[in-house]
Design an enzyme around this catalytic site. Structure first.
Site, short mmCIF file in Angstrom:
data_model
loop_
_atom_site.label_atom_id
_atom_site.label_comp_id
_atom_site.label_asym_id
_atom_site.label_seq_id
_atom_site.Cartn_x
_atom_site.Cartn_y
_atom_site.Cartn_z
CG HIS A 41 0.36 6.21 -0.88
ND1 HIS A 41 -0.82 6.56 -1.31
CD2 HIS A 41 -0.06 5.51 0.44
CE1 HIS A 41 -1.82 6.66 -0.16
NE2 HIS A 41 -1.42 6.01 0.74
CD GLU A 67 -5.22 6.19 2.06
OE1 GLU A 67 -5.10 4.89 2.97
OE2 GLU A 67 -4.20 6.50 2.10
CG HIS A 84 -1.70 1.34 1.35
ND1 HIS A 84 -3.04 1.25 1.07
CD2 HIS A 84 -1.29 2.51 1.96
CE1 HIS A 84 -3.61 2.54 1.32
NE2 HIS A 84 -2.35 3.28 1.90
CD GLU A 85 2.16 3.66 3.62
OE1 GLU A 85 2.61 4.58 3.23
OE2 GLU A 85 1.11 3.62 4.01
ZN LIG Z 1 -2.32 5.31 2.36
#
Ligand SMILES: [Zn+2]
Length: 277
Positions: A148, A202, A144-145
């Site tokens: 980004h 997100e 997830h990071e």
């Molecule tokens: Zn996030």
């Protein structure tokens, strides 16, 4: 009159070119289908430069406090997972092989993890220990990071802030002293890593992170168990750092569940890590 018309046309054309240059899609859509035009008015190299300064400052301070971990079993465990995830980033964009990827582990009771622009990953021991994360769950958070960073959400947020004149000294930092560069880098980091992410960003990071983890051989269902654990541990105890930057909406787990049919076949056919704790 003629000159005015030509000038006007030229101005409109240049404006259109500027807008077209500023709007881009930083990643390919992948199996999860992330596809959105982004406003990117700050150069990627400037964002990467400021992020690297901020990352180095964070590590310098951690080293001074003797809490910077760059070797040992937990670090090696994270390194293996990060290497497997990074190997899959080429699905979404071509340039990640040239990124100067870095990973640090900070020994602090903080529930947080980040990946700064250009591939600078930070994990805190508190996140791994308090949530008792298995490798699949670490891969879910790290994926997830990393997502980004692949989507350049930090650059996008900084671009939006600069367009609103909320950030004034970033542009001057290039010509300034090292001290002013750190100040600018820390200010940029607020927009890149500290302020809450938008719901849209997100969702994109959830989707791309899920696909990265699945392709790397980590069970994508772990993304759901991570959020269940996060919700359990934070009940009545206030928000940890990760939740302050990652607002947990009721729809997050539902959206992750909806993406499973797209990523589970990738997981089933992916080579698995030798040891999966
Ligand atoms: Zn996030």
């Amino acid at each position: 009159m003629q000159f005015k018309v030509v000038c006007c046309k030229l101005f409109v054309s240049l404006t259109l070119i500027a807008i077209l240059l500023a709007c881009a899609n930083t990643t390919r859509s992948g199996a999860v289908g992330v596809n959105r035009s982004q406003f990117l008015a700050v150069s990627a190299s400037e964002v990467d430069r400021l992020s690297a300064i901020s990352f180095n400052e964070q590590n310098k301070k951690a080293k001074e406090k003797n809490i910077l971990i760059t070797s040992g079993p937990t670090y090696d465990r994270l390194k293996l997972i990060s290497n497997r995830l990074i190997a899959q980033t080429g699905v979404f964009r071509d340039d990640t092989r040239q990124w100067n990827w870095q990973l640090v582990l900070i020994n602090a009771p903080i529930l947080n993890a980040t990946c700064a622009p250009g591939g600078k990953i930070t994990f805190y021991t508190g996140l791994i220990e308090k949530l008792n994360l298995n490798d699949d769950e670490i891969a879910a958070i790290m994926g997830h990071e990393i997502a980004h960073a692949l989507r350049e959400h930090g650059r996008e947020r900084l671009s939006q802030a600069m367009a609103q004149s909320a950030v004034v000294n970033i542009a001057m930092a290039a010509a300034g002293s090292y001290g002013s560069a750190i100040g600018a880098a820390n200010q940029a980091a607020q927009y890149i890593l500290v302020l809450p992410n938008s719901r849209q960003n997100e969702s994109e990071a959830d989707a791309i992170g899920l696909e990265l983890a699945a392709r790397a051989g980590y069970n994508p269902q772990a993304a759901i168990s991570v959020w269940q654990k996060m919700n359990q541990i934070t009940q009545g105890k206030g928000s940890p750092e990760f939740l302050s930057t990652h607002p947990s909406g009721d729809t997050r787990i539902e959206q992750l569940s909806q993406l499973m049919p797209a990523v589970e076949p990738l997981y089933f056919s992916a080579p698995k890590p030798a040891v999966n704790k």
